[in-house]
Design an enzyme around this catalytic site. Sequence first.
Site, short mmCIF file in Angstrom:
data_model
loop_
_atom_site.label_atom_id
_atom_site.label_comp_id
_atom_site.label_asym_id
_atom_site.label_seq_id
_atom_site.Cartn_x
_atom_site.Cartn_y
_atom_site.Cartn_z
N LYS A 142 0.84 -1.20 0.00
CA LYS A 142 0.00 0.00 0.00
C LYS A 142 0.88 1.25 0.00
CE LYS A 142 -3.72 -2.44 2.39
NZ LYS A 142 -4.54 -2.55 3.63
N GLU A 201 -3.51 -16.10 4.05
CA GLU A 201 -4.30 -15.23 4.92
C GLU A 201 -5.48 -16.03 5.47
OE1 GLU A 201 -5.60 -11.01 3.75
OE2 GLU A 201 -7.41 -12.21 3.45
#
Length: 287
Positions: A142, A201
């Site tokens: 990000k 995840e």
Amino acid sequence: MTQQTTLPPQLTRAYLEARVREALLEDLGEEGSDVTTDAVVPERLQATAEIHAKSPGVLAGLLVAEEVCRQIDAALILGAELEDGSPLQAGTVIARPRGSLRSLLRAERTLLNFMQQLSGVATLTRRHVDLAPGVEVLDTRKTVPGLRPLQRYAVRCGGGVSHRYNLADAVLIKDNHIDAAGGVGAAVRAARRTGLPVEVEVEDLKQLQLALAEGAETVLLDNMSPEEVGEAVRLTRGRAATEVSGGVSLATIAAYAATGADRISVGALTHSAPALDISMEVTTTWQ
């Protein structure tokens, strides 16, 4: 002075030159001129300036500042007093650039923009790192488009660690991959074809158990509470590395670090770091 923090491999000379060239084009235009300075400042006037911090933090960006000076005027000297990664207090002198006053004024905004942004990243990183002793604090993808190598360098200046650089760098199975594959187990088995270690995840303990059963090397504990992470770490110990992600802030990172997780990734380090207040003032001039 030169920076001592290890550079990301993607932060090459060619990359640095290109980013600075683009930034100077934004600020000076195609003509490469500063109409105000050219009209007001005598061409032969020389100057020394002082770059100083106006608030506490961690320094990052000297390598970019040096490149800005070089591209503006090869005779312009940055005169750094510190190294990247140095702690700053309000009033700390970072550098004493000197040379043509016209050149100094042309360089000022671009130089400060880079230093303020990168020092902001380093400062926010250091705040997280200080609250999570013994745990690796990682950045994420990000990042500001085009600035990833520089922002990741700033994270290192603040004591953080880099996650995978891009999508080709490592396997990280996320929720959309799991849905597309038909479940955690199927996703892990398919990912094994890459020959790379697999990180998965997981959103709950059931998914965690499925990932561990498939031998995932790392599990990313996504948006779990510190209590849930603690239980996940207990179940995972000795079987895989653990990474905490989602819901991590300055207010919560200490609690997550106390769970015994191996690392914590924080997107805010690069996407939400406020710029550090840094300014430049001309101190002396001469002909």
